[in-house]
Design an enzyme around this catalytic site. Structure first.
Site, short mmCIF file in Angstrom:
data_model
loop_
_atom_site.label_atom_id
_atom_site.label_comp_id
_atom_site.label_asym_id
_atom_site.label_seq_id
_atom_site.Cartn_x
_atom_site.Cartn_y
_atom_site.Cartn_z
N LYS A 1 33.31 50.18 51.82
CA LYS A 1 33.99 48.93 52.21
C LYS A 1 34.03 48.80 53.72
O LYS A 1 34.05 49.81 54.43
CB LYS A 1 35.41 48.92 51.64
CG LYS A 1 35.44 48.72 50.12
CD LYS A 1 36.86 48.44 49.62
CE LYS A 1 36.85 48.03 48.15
NZ LYS A 1 38.21 47.81 47.63
N HIS B 1 50.57 45.40 45.18
CA HIS B 1 50.67 46.84 45.48
C HIS B 1 52.14 47.23 45.63
O HIS B 1 52.56 48.28 45.13
CB HIS B 1 49.95 47.16 46.80
CG HIS B 1 48.46 46.96 46.77
ND1 HIS B 1 47.79 46.22 47.70
CD2 HIS B 1 47.52 47.43 45.92
CE1 HIS B 1 46.50 46.24 47.43
NE2 HIS B 1 46.30 46.96 46.36
N ARG C 1 45.40 45.25 36.52
CA ARG C 1 45.67 43.82 36.61
C ARG C 1 45.14 43.06 35.40
O ARG C 1 45.73 42.10 34.96
CB ARG C 1 45.03 43.24 37.88
CG ARG C 1 45.70 43.70 39.16
CD ARG C 1 44.85 43.36 40.36
NE ARG C 1 43.58 44.05 40.27
CZ ARG C 1 42.54 43.82 41.06
NH1 ARG C 1 42.62 42.91 41.99
NH2 ARG C 1 41.42 44.51 40.92
N SER D 1 43.11 42.11 47.73
CA SER D 1 43.17 42.07 49.20
C SER D 1 42.11 41.14 49.76
O SER D 1 42.37 40.36 50.68
CB SER D 1 42.98 43.49 49.75
OG SER D 1 43.98 44.33 49.25
#
Ligand code: COA
Length: 161
Positions: A42, A18, A91, A130
């Site tokens: 989440k 990030h 990514r 993460s």
């Protein structure tokens, strides 16, 4: 006219991947807002305030970067706050499938002229997320170099409780 962009995500917690996107995007726009989103799907390890504080600490030397948080529809936040662009990092090809769908939906919702802008994540960080960082630390693995040191300490503190 000064150009303002948003880089958004859950950042639970922020990683060096990030930070790489934030640093590069901050050079492309006059102002970059890192928007911590409260994602109802989440269950974060860190509170919204903790996530905002950590990003503020890590990006303190980037003068045109500020941190905010919001909930609800991304397009509403973007339209209401007069952003010119939303930055996302890619990514791998698997990110592309999700991102194109989201960008096309957002294009229907954004005010005219607001663009989604994609930056390729540095190959050094293309495999991290993460959740993976939290899982490795929770099992006493080493993530040196993958998250800022301040954040590594905070994750370790959470799991030592
Ligand atoms: N380096 C390292 N990791 C990265 C990364 C990078 N450059 N980019 C993304 N990741 C990781 C994140 O850490 C995250 O990991 P996790 O799933 O383990 O937490 C994962 O990739 C997904 O990241 P991201 O897509 O940024 O976060 P998100 O899924 O929490 O949020 C939003 C995506 C915020 C853009 C989306 O949920 C949203 O817009 N929500 C608002 C509601 C809305 O408007 N919905 C309609 C959309 S059309």
């Amino acid at each position: 006219m000064s150009k303002k962009a948003l880089y958004t995500g859950s950042f639970d917690p922020m990683t060096n991947g990030h930070l790489d996107i934030i640093t590069r995007a901050s050079k492309m726009f006059d102002e970059l807002v890192v928007g911590v989103i409260v994602n109802p799907n989440k269950y974060p390890l860190f509170t919204r305030e903790e996530r905002v504080d950590m990003i503020q600490e890590v990006t303190a030397d980037l003068e045109n970067v500020r941190v905010d948080s919001f909930e609800g529809l991304l397009a509403d936040y973007v339209n209401e706050n007069q952003f010119h662009a939303v930055v996302r990092g890619l990514r791998a090809t698997s990110d592309f499938e999700y991102e194109i769908q989201m960008a096309q939906m957002n294009a229907c919702l954004f005010h005219k002229g607001i663009e989604s802008v994609f930056l390729m994540t540095s190959p050094k960080y293309s495999f991290i997320s993460s959740s993976m960082m939290k899982e490795v630390v929770s099992l006493n693995g080493c993530i040196d170099g993958l998250v800022p040191e301040i954040i590594l300490k905070r994750i370790q503190e959470k799991y030592s409780k």
